[in-house]
Design a protein around this motif. Structure first.
Motif, PDB file in Angstrom:
ATOM      1  N   ALA A   1     -36.342   4.133 -15.064  1.00 22.45           N
ATOM      2  CA  ALA A   1     -37.764   4.202 -15.649  1.00 22.45           C
ATOM      3  C   ALA A   1     -38.492   4.205 -14.516  1.00 22.45           C
ATOM      4  O   ALA A   1     -39.464   4.916 -14.409  1.00 22.45           O
ATOM      5  N   VAL A   2     -38.437   3.368 -13.443  1.00 23.67           N
ATOM      6  CA  VAL A   2     -39.393   3.229 -12.399  1.00 23.67           C
ATOM      7  C   VAL A   2     -39.506   4.656 -11.671  1.00 23.67           C
ATOM      8  O   VAL A   2     -40.436   5.135 -11.395  1.00 23.67           O
ATOM      9  N   VAL A   3     -38.315   4.948 -11.455  1.00 22.13           N
ATOM     10  CA  VAL A   3     -38.354   6.491 -10.638  1.00 22.13           C
ATOM     11  C   VAL A   3     -38.837   7.395 -11.484  1.00 22.13           C
ATOM     12  O   VAL A   3     -39.703   8.314 -11.183  1.00 22.13           O
ATOM     13  N   ASP A   4     -38.533   7.531 -12.855  1.00 21.65           N
ATOM     14  CA  ASP A   4     -38.788   8.475 -13.706  1.00 21.65           C
ATOM     15  C   ASP A   4     -40.601   8.425 -13.817  1.00 21.65           C
ATOM     16  O   ASP A   4     -41.077   9.473 -13.849  1.00 21.65           O
ATOM     17  N   VAL A   5     -41.162   7.302 -14.035  1.00 19.85           N
ATOM     18  CA  VAL A   5     -42.421   7.159 -13.988  1.00 19.85           C
ATOM     19  C   VAL A   5     -43.355   7.426 -12.833  1.00 19.85           C
ATOM     20  O   VAL A   5     -44.448   7.736 -12.986  1.00 19.85           O
ATOM     21  N   MET A   6     -42.606   7.693 -11.653  1.00 17.99           N
ATOM     22  CA  MET A   6     -43.270   8.035 -10.548  1.00 17.99           C
ATOM     23  C   MET A   6     -44.024   9.458 -10.680  1.00 17.99           C
ATOM     24  O   MET A   6     -44.859   9.442  -9.961  1.00 17.99           O
TER      25      MET A   6
ATOM     26  N   VAL B   1     -44.925   0.662   0.658  1.00 16.83           N
ATOM     27  CA  VAL B   1     -44.638   1.735   1.437  1.00 16.83           C
ATOM     28  C   VAL B   1     -43.495   2.674   0.909  1.00 16.83           C
ATOM     29  O   VAL B   1     -43.441   3.707   0.838  1.00 16.83           O
ATOM     30  N   ALA B   2     -42.333   1.764   0.812  1.00 18.39           N
ATOM     31  CA  ALA B   2     -41.172   2.447   0.303  1.00 18.39           C
ATOM     32  C   ALA B   2     -41.656   3.048  -1.041  1.00 18.39           C
ATOM     33  O   ALA B   2     -41.030   4.354  -1.241  1.00 18.39           O
ATOM     34  N   LEU B   3     -42.302   2.397  -1.797  1.00 20.73           N
ATOM     35  CA  LEU B   3     -42.547   3.136  -3.227  1.00 20.73           C
ATOM     36  C   LEU B   3     -43.196   4.497  -3.287  1.00 20.73           C
ATOM     37  O   LEU B   3     -42.769   5.345  -3.940  1.00 20.73           O
ATOM     38  N   ASP B   4     -44.180   4.256  -2.190  1.00 20.20           N
ATOM     39  CA  ASP B   4     -44.905   5.626  -2.009  1.00 20.20           C
ATOM     40  C   ASP B   4     -44.168   6.696  -1.376  1.00 20.20           C
ATOM     41  O   ASP B   4     -44.272   7.803  -1.912  1.00 20.20           O
ATOM     42  N   LEU B   5     -43.117   6.364  -0.494  1.00 19.17           N
ATOM     43  CA  LEU B   5     -42.352   7.303  -0.036  1.00 19.17           C
ATOM     44  C   LEU B   5     -41.439   8.103  -1.170  1.00 19.17           C
ATOM     45  O   LEU B   5     -41.168   9.339  -1.396  1.00 19.17           O
ATOM     46  N   SER B   6     -40.913   6.919  -2.118  1.00 12.01           N
ATOM     47  CA  SER B   6     -40.001   7.632  -2.979  1.00 12.01           C
ATOM     48  C   SER B   6     -40.763   8.294  -3.947  1.00 12.01           C
ATOM     49  O   SER B   6     -40.335   9.324  -4.567  1.00 12.01           O
ATOM     50  N   HIS B   7     -42.114   7.678  -4.370  1.00 14.25           N
ATOM     51  CA  HIS B   7     -42.907   8.899  -5.228  1.00 14.25           C
ATOM     52  C   HIS B   7     -42.924  10.144  -4.558  1.00 14.25           C
ATOM     53  O   HIS B   7     -42.713  11.154  -5.403  1.00 14.25           O
ATOM     54  N   THR B   8     -43.182  10.250  -3.457  1.00 14.37           N
ATOM     55  CA  THR B   8     -43.177  11.741  -2.805  1.00 14.37           C
ATOM     56  C   THR B   8     -41.990  12.377  -2.829  1.00 14.37           C
ATOM     57  O   THR B   8     -42.019  13.459  -3.068  1.00 14.37           O
TER      58      THR B   8
ATOM     59  N   ALA C   1     -29.674  15.684  -7.265  1.00 10.00           N
ATOM     60  CA  ALA C   1     -29.154  14.777  -6.257  1.00 10.00           C
ATOM     61  C   ALA C   1     -30.329  14.099  -5.455  1.00 10.00           C
ATOM     62  O   ALA C   1     -29.949  12.782  -5.324  1.00 10.00           O
ATOM     63  N   GLY C   2     -31.080  14.535  -5.176  1.00 17.31           N
ATOM     64  CA  GLY C   2     -32.539  13.913  -4.443  1.00 17.31           C
ATOM     65  C   GLY C   2     -32.998  12.897  -5.571  1.00 17.31           C
ATOM     66  O   GLY C   2     -33.044  11.804  -5.203  1.00 17.31           O
ATOM     67  N   GLU C   3     -33.089  13.127  -6.712  1.00 20.44           N
ATOM     68  CA  GLU C   3     -33.649  12.329  -7.773  1.00 20.44           C
ATOM     69  C   GLU C   3     -32.615  10.853  -7.917  1.00 20.44           C
ATOM     70  O   GLU C   3     -32.889   9.934  -7.791  1.00 20.44           O
ATOM     71  N   GLN C   4     -31.418  11.424  -8.031  1.00 16.33           N
ATOM     72  CA  GLN C   4     -30.373  10.227  -8.236  1.00 16.33           C
ATOM     73  C   GLN C   4     -30.373   9.347  -6.973  1.00 16.33           C
ATOM     74  O   GLN C   4     -30.073   8.237  -7.092  1.00 16.33           O
ATOM     75  N   ALA C   5     -30.449   9.881  -5.875  1.00 22.40           N
ATOM     76  CA  ALA C   5     -30.485   9.133  -4.716  1.00 22.40           C
ATOM     77  C   ALA C   5     -31.653   8.060  -4.550  1.00 22.40           C
ATOM     78  O   ALA C   5     -31.408   6.790  -4.129  1.00 22.40           O
ATOM     79  N   VAL C   6     -32.711   8.615  -4.976  1.00 23.35           N
ATOM     80  CA  VAL C   6     -33.740   7.326  -5.104  1.00 23.35           C
ATOM     81  C   VAL C   6     -33.464   6.544  -6.290  1.00 23.35           C
ATOM     82  O   VAL C   6     -34.014   5.215  -5.955  1.00 23.35           O
ATOM     83  N   VAL C   7     -33.068   6.899  -7.220  1.00 23.83           N
ATOM     84  CA  VAL C   7     -32.814   5.694  -8.400  1.00 23.83           C
ATOM     85  C   VAL C   7     -31.928   4.791  -8.024  1.00 23.83           C
ATOM     86  O   VAL C   7     -31.975   3.519  -8.016  1.00 23.83           O
ATOM     87  N   THR C   8     -30.968   5.435  -7.091  1.00 26.14           N
ATOM     88  CA  THR C   8     -29.708   4.388  -6.522  1.00 26.14           C
ATOM     89  C   THR C   8     -30.274   3.547  -5.595  1.00 26.14           C
ATOM     90  O   THR C   8     -29.941   2.322  -5.754  1.00 26.14           O
ATOM     91  N   ALA C   9     -31.238   3.871  -4.737  1.00 28.30           N
ATOM     92  CA  ALA C   9     -31.949   3.052  -3.906  1.00 28.30           C
ATOM     93  C   ALA C   9     -32.890   1.950  -4.475  1.00 28.30           C
ATOM     94  O   ALA C   9     -32.668   0.706  -4.003  1.00 28.30           O
ATOM     95  N   TRP C  10     -33.417   2.182  -5.777  1.00 26.82           N
ATOM     96  CA  TRP C  10     -34.125   1.468  -6.293  1.00 26.82           C
ATOM     97  C   TRP C  10     -33.370   0.379  -7.156  1.00 26.82           C
ATOM     98  O   TRP C  10     -33.784  -0.831  -7.284  1.00 26.82           O
ATOM     99  N   ARG C  11     -32.283   0.932  -7.712  1.00 24.40           N
ATOM    100  CA  ARG C  11     -31.254   0.220  -8.388  1.00 24.40           C
ATOM    101  C   ARG C  11     -30.874  -1.225  -7.471  1.00 24.40           C
ATOM    102  O   ARG C  11     -30.623  -2.129  -7.897  1.00 24.40           O
ATOM    103  N   THR C  12     -30.551  -0.737  -6.129  1.00 23.26           N
ATOM    104  CA  THR C  12     -29.972  -1.625  -5.292  1.00 23.26           C
ATOM    105  C   THR C  12     -31.007  -2.488  -4.748  1.00 23.26           C
ATOM    106  O   THR C  12     -30.677  -3.795  -4.880  1.00 23.26           O
ATOM    107  N   ARG C  13     -32.125  -2.454  -4.881  1.00 20.70           N
ATOM    108  CA  ARG C  13     -33.206  -3.389  -4.123  1.00 20.70           C
ATOM    109  C   ARG C  13     -33.775  -4.066  -5.651  1.00 20.70           C
ATOM    110  O   ARG C  13     -33.860  -5.242  -5.328  1.00 20.70           O
ATOM    111  N   LEU C  14     -33.672  -3.718  -6.640  1.00 27.69           N
ATOM    112  CA  LEU C  14     -34.230  -4.524  -7.789  1.00 27.69           C
ATOM    113  C   LEU C  14     -32.849  -5.329  -8.085  1.00 27.69           C
ATOM    114  O   LEU C  14     -33.318  -6.751  -8.288  1.00 27.69           O
TER     115      LEU C  14
END
Length: 137
Positions: free
Chosen positions: A11-16, A45-52, A64-77
Motif C-alpha cells: 500500500a505504501v508503494v501504491d500510494v506513492m 531520500v529512498a522514499l523519494d527515489l522509490s516515488h520517482t 516488474a519494476g513496481e514489484q521490485a520497489v514493493v519488495t525493497a520496502w517490505r524488507t525495510r519495514l
C-alpha cells in the motif's frame, strides 16, 4: 514475514502515485526517526527515489519494476518491525485509516466506466458513474 508488513509495504508503494503520498512519507520517516534516527534522512531520500521509480514504472506499465520497489520496502519495514514490534499497530492503523482508502479512491478514479442503455416508448433510463440524485413528481 508479518502479513501487516506485506500489506503495508504494498500500500505504501501504491500510494506513492496519489495525493496522500506526502502524509505517508512523513509517517514512514517518523518511524525511522524514532527507531533508527541516524537513518531517517536516508530513508526519506529512498522514499523519494522509490516515488520517482513507481511513477516511471506505471507510465510504461512495468509491473516488474513496481514489484521490485514493493519488495525493497517490505524488507525495510520488516526489519524495522522486528526491531520495534509496537510499529505493527501503527502500520495497521496507517494501512486501515490512510493507505487503503487512498488506494481504493485511486483505483475507483482510474476505473473506466462503460454504460449502455436502451429505452423505448415511455421508458426512462438513469445512469451514473457515481452518485445520482433524482427528484420526480
Amino acid at each position: 514475514m508479518d502479513p501487516i508488513v506485506v500489506a503495508a509495504a504494498t500500500a505504501v508503494v501504491d500510494v506513492m502515485a496519489v495525493d496522500a503520498w506526502q502524509q505517508t512519507r512523513a509517517a514512514v520517516v517518523d518511524w525511522w526517526r524514532r527507531v533508527r534516527p541516524a537513518q531517517a534522512d536516508t530513508v526519506g531520500v529512498a522514499l523519494d527515489l522509490s516515488h520517482t521509480q513507481i511513477l516511471a514504472a506505471r507510465q510504461v506499465q512495468d509491473a516488474a519494476g513496481e514489484q521490485a520497489v514493493v519488495t525493497a520496502w517490505r524488507t525495510r519495514l520488516q526489519a524495522l518491525v522486528e526491531e520495534e514490534p509496537v510499529l505493527v499497530g501503527e502500520l495497521r492503523r496507517l494501512l486501515d485509516e490512510e493507505l487503503l482508502p487512498a488506494v481504493a479512491a485511486q483505483q475507483a478514479a482510474a476505473a473506466p466506466v462503460t454504460m449502455k442503455a436502451t429505452a423505448s416508448g415511455r421508458g426512462r433510463v438513469y445512469q451514473a458513474g457515481r452518485d445520482q440524485h433524482i427528484t420526480e413528481q
